[in-house]
Design a protein around this motif. Structure first.
Motif, PDB file in Angstrom:
ATOM      1  N   GLY A  47      39.225  47.744  34.089  1.00  0.00           N
ATOM      2  CA  GLY A  47      40.016  46.627  33.594  1.00  0.00           C
ATOM      3  C   GLY A  47      41.232  47.045  32.782  1.00  0.00           C
ATOM      4  N   ASP A  48      41.694  48.274  32.968  1.00  0.00           N
ATOM      5  CA  ASP A  48      42.752  48.850  32.153  1.00  0.00           C
ATOM      6  C   ASP A  48      44.079  48.903  32.906  1.00  0.00           C
ATOM      7  OD1 ASP A  48      44.280  50.315  30.370  1.00  0.00           O
ATOM      8  OD2 ASP A  48      43.096  52.154  30.550  1.00  0.00           O
ATOM      9  N   GLY A  49      44.804  47.789  32.909  1.00  0.00           N
ATOM     10  CA  GLY A  49      46.092  47.741  33.580  1.00  0.00           C
ATOM     11  C   GLY A  49      47.089  48.725  33.005  1.00  0.00           C
ATOM     12  N   ALA A  50      47.043  48.962  31.697  1.00  0.00           N
ATOM     13  CA  ALA A  50      47.944  49.935  31.069  1.00  0.00           C
ATOM     14  C   ALA A  50      47.628  51.342  31.560  1.00  0.00           C
ATOM     15  CB  ALA A  50      47.826  49.865  29.550  1.00  0.00           C
ATOM     16  N   PHE A  79      51.465  43.314  36.854  1.00  0.00           N
ATOM     17  CA  PHE A  79      51.021  43.059  38.221  1.00  0.00           C
ATOM     18  C   PHE A  79      49.566  43.489  38.404  1.00  0.00           C
ATOM     19  CE2 PHE A  79      50.180  44.297  42.567  1.00  0.00           C
ATOM     20  CZ  PHE A  79      50.681  43.229  43.299  1.00  0.00           C
ATOM     21  N   TRP A  80      49.276  44.750  38.040  1.00  0.00           N
ATOM     22  CA  TRP A  80      47.908  45.248  38.250  1.00  0.00           C
ATOM     23  C   TRP A  80      46.906  44.563  37.329  1.00  0.00           C
ATOM     24  CZ3 TRP A  80      47.203  46.695  42.721  1.00  0.00           C
ATOM     25  CH2 TRP A  80      48.028  47.585  43.400  1.00  0.00           C
ATOM     26  N   GLN A  81      47.331  44.198  36.119  1.00  0.00           N
ATOM     27  CA  GLN A  81      46.407  43.490  35.229  1.00  0.00           C
ATOM     28  C   GLN A  81      46.045  42.132  35.827  1.00  0.00           C
ATOM     29  OE1 GLN A  81      45.172  45.099  32.288  1.00  0.00           O
ATOM     30  NE2 GLN A  81      43.639  43.550  32.763  1.00  0.00           N
ATOM     31  N   GLY A  82      46.993  41.487  36.492  1.00  0.00           N
ATOM     32  CA  GLY A  82      46.701  40.224  37.172  1.00  0.00           C
ATOM     33  C   GLY A  82      45.673  40.402  38.271  1.00  0.00           C
ATOM     34  N   ALA A  83      45.787  41.476  39.048  1.00  0.00           N
ATOM     35  CA  ALA A  83      44.800  41.749  40.099  1.00  0.00           C
ATOM     36  C   ALA A  83      43.433  42.039  39.489  1.00  0.00           C
ATOM     37  CB  ALA A  83      45.261  42.932  40.956  1.00  0.00           C
ATOM     38  N   ILE A  84      43.428  42.812  38.420  1.00  0.00           N
ATOM     39  CA  ILE A  84      42.174  43.137  37.728  1.00  0.00           C
ATOM     40  C   ILE A  84      41.529  41.870  37.186  1.00  0.00           C
ATOM     41  CG2 ILE A  84      41.259  44.249  35.648  1.00  0.00           C
ATOM     42  CD1 ILE A  84      43.430  46.484  36.168  1.00  0.00           C
ATOM     43  N   ASP A  85      42.332  41.030  36.524  1.00  0.00           N
ATOM     44  CA  ASP A  85      41.813  39.801  35.913  1.00  0.00           C
ATOM     45  C   ASP A  85      41.295  38.811  36.944  1.00  0.00           C
ATOM     46  OD1 ASP A  85      42.457  40.918  33.465  1.00  0.00           O
ATOM     47  OD2 ASP A  85      44.259  39.681  33.168  1.00  0.00           O
ATOM     48  N   SER A  86      41.751  38.932  38.186  1.00  0.00           N
ATOM     49  CA  SER A  86      41.258  38.051  39.255  1.00  0.00           C
ATOM     50  C   SER A  86      39.855  38.453  39.703  1.00  0.00           C
ATOM     51  CB  SER A  86      42.213  38.078  40.457  1.00  0.00           C
ATOM     52  OG  SER A  86      42.039  39.274  41.207  1.00  0.00           O
ATOM     53  N   VAL A 112      39.684  50.403  50.237  1.00  0.00           N
ATOM     54  CA  VAL A 112      38.815  49.246  50.456  1.00  0.00           C
ATOM     55  C   VAL A 112      38.684  48.545  49.117  1.00  0.00           C
ATOM     56  CG1 VAL A 112      36.539  48.396  51.127  1.00  0.00           C
ATOM     57  CG2 VAL A 112      37.526  50.358  52.327  1.00  0.00           C
ATOM     58  N   LEU A 113      39.000  47.251  49.111  1.00  0.00           N
ATOM     59  CA  LEU A 113      38.904  46.438  47.909  1.00  0.00           C
ATOM     60  C   LEU A 113      37.718  45.492  48.016  1.00  0.00           C
ATOM     61  CD1 LEU A 113      42.639  45.295  47.630  1.00  0.00           C
ATOM     62  CD2 LEU A 113      41.554  47.225  46.462  1.00  0.00           C
ATOM     63  N   SER A 114      37.165  45.129  46.882  1.00  0.00           N
ATOM     64  CA  SER A 114      36.224  44.015  46.791  1.00  0.00           C
ATOM     65  C   SER A 114      36.988  42.873  46.147  1.00  0.00           C
ATOM     66  CB  SER A 114      35.010  44.377  45.933  1.00  0.00           C
ATOM     67  OG  SER A 114      34.160  45.248  46.628  1.00  0.00           O
ATOM     68  N   VAL A 115      37.150  41.794  46.900  1.00  0.00           N
ATOM     69  CA  VAL A 115      37.927  40.653  46.441  1.00  0.00           C
ATOM     70  C   VAL A 115      36.983  39.468  46.280  1.00  0.00           C
ATOM     71  CG1 VAL A 115      39.857  39.124  46.988  1.00  0.00           C
ATOM     72  CG2 VAL A 115      39.956  41.537  47.655  1.00  0.00           C
ATOM     73  N   PRO A 116      36.926  38.881  45.072  1.00  0.00           N
ATOM     74  CA  PRO A 116      35.989  37.776  44.854  1.00  0.00           C
ATOM     75  C   PRO A 116      36.374  36.539  45.658  1.00  0.00           C
ATOM     76  CG  PRO A 116      37.409  38.071  42.940  1.00  0.00           C
ATOM     77  CD  PRO A 116      37.728  39.174  43.901  1.00  0.00           C
ATOM     78  N   GLY A 117      35.364  35.825  46.090  1.00  0.00           N
ATOM     79  CA  GLY A 117      35.564  34.581  46.828  1.00  0.00           C
ATOM     80  C   GLY A 117      34.386  33.658  46.612  1.00  0.00           C
ATOM     81  N   GLU A 118      34.416  32.496  47.229  1.00  0.00           N
ATOM     82  CA  GLU A 118      33.349  31.515  47.041  1.00  0.00           C
ATOM     83  C   GLU A 118      31.999  32.015  47.511  1.00  0.00           C
ATOM     84  OE1 GLU A 118      34.002  27.502  48.241  1.00  0.00           O
ATOM     85  OE2 GLU A 118      36.033  27.487  47.451  1.00  0.00           O
ATOM     86  N   GLY A 119      31.953  32.734  48.596  1.00  0.00           N
ATOM     87  CA  GLY A 119      30.690  33.236  49.123  1.00  0.00           C
ATOM     88  C   GLY A 119      30.343  34.625  48.608  1.00  0.00           C
ATOM     89  N   GLY A 120      30.994  35.070  47.553  1.00  0.00           N
ATOM     90  CA  GLY A 120      30.797  36.421  47.050  1.00  0.00           C
ATOM     91  C   GLY A 120      32.014  37.271  47.357  1.00  0.00           C
ATOM     92  N   ALA A 121      31.911  38.525  47.057  1.00  0.00           N
ATOM     93  CA  ALA A 121      33.046  39.434  47.252  1.00  0.00           C
ATOM     94  C   ALA A 121      33.209  39.782  48.728  1.00  0.00           C
ATOM     95  CB  ALA A 121      32.846  40.698  46.437  1.00  0.00           C
TER      96      ALA A 121
END
Length: 149
Positions: A47-50, A79-86, A112-121
Motif C-alpha cells: 500500500g506504499d504509493g510513495a 496514480f499508483w496510490q489510486g490503484a492501490i486504494d482501489s 498478473v494483477l488481482s483486481v477487485p470486483g463484485e464476484g471477488g478478485a
C-alpha cells in the motif's frame, strides 16, 4: 606515529569507498532491474504509493492504457496510490527481456494483477515496456507503458 596512522586510515577508507562503488555497479542491468521489480511489487502490495514512485526518475512518465500521460514522480505516486486504494494487488511482475546500452535499458515484461470486483478478485494478465535510466548506481523507471492481454 599518529600522522602515519591517520594517513593509513585515510588511504584505507578511500580504497574501501572505491571498492564499494565498484560493487554497487557490479552485476548486470538485468540483475538490478529484477531487484527493482521485487521492490515495486513489495511496495505496491504493502500500500506504499510513495515507495513505488521512488523507483521512478524525477521526470518519469506513465502512459496508462486508455488514459492521459502521467508526468513526474509526484503525479506517478498519486496514480499508483489510486490503484492501490482501489484494492488492486500485483500477483506477478517480471522481465521477459532486458536490453541495455550505456545508461539506458529497455525492458519487456509481463504481469498478473488481482483486481477487485463484485464476484471477488479477477486475475488480469498483461504486458509492458519500460525504459530504464541509470542514475548513479541505480536503475530507475523512466518511461512506463502497459496494456492487458
Amino acid at each position: 606515529m599518529y600522522r602515519l596512522l591517520g594517513t593509513f586510515f585515510a588511504g584505507f577508507i578511500f580504497v574501501a569507498g572505491v571498492m564499494a562503488s565498484a560493487q554497487a555497479l557490479a552485476g548486470s542491468p538485468r540483475e538490478h532491474i529484477d531487484a527493482s521489480l521485487i521492490k515495486f511489487v513489495a511496495a505496491f502490495n504493502a500500500g506504499d504509493g510513495a515507495g513505488v514512485a521512488a523507483l521512478y526518475t524525477e521526470d518519469a512518465a506513465l502512459l496508462p492504457p486508455g488514459g492521459t500521460q502521467v508526468n513526474g514522480r509526484a503525479a506517478i505516486q498519486d496514480f499508483w496510490q489510486g490503484a492501490i486504494d482501489s484494492g488492486m494487488k500485483i500477483d506477478s511482475l517480471g522481465a521477459v527481456e532486458v536490453d541495455a546500452n550505456g545508461n539506458i535499458a529497455g525492458e519487456i515484461g509481463e504481469f498478473v494483477l488481482s483486481v477487485p470486483g463484485e464476484g471477488g478478485a479477477s486475475k488480469v494478465p498483461g504486458k509492458y515496456i519500460v525504459i530504464w535510466k541509470r542514475d548513479g548506481h541505480s536503475w530507475m523507471l523512466h518511461r512506463d507503458i502497459w496494456n492487458t492481454n
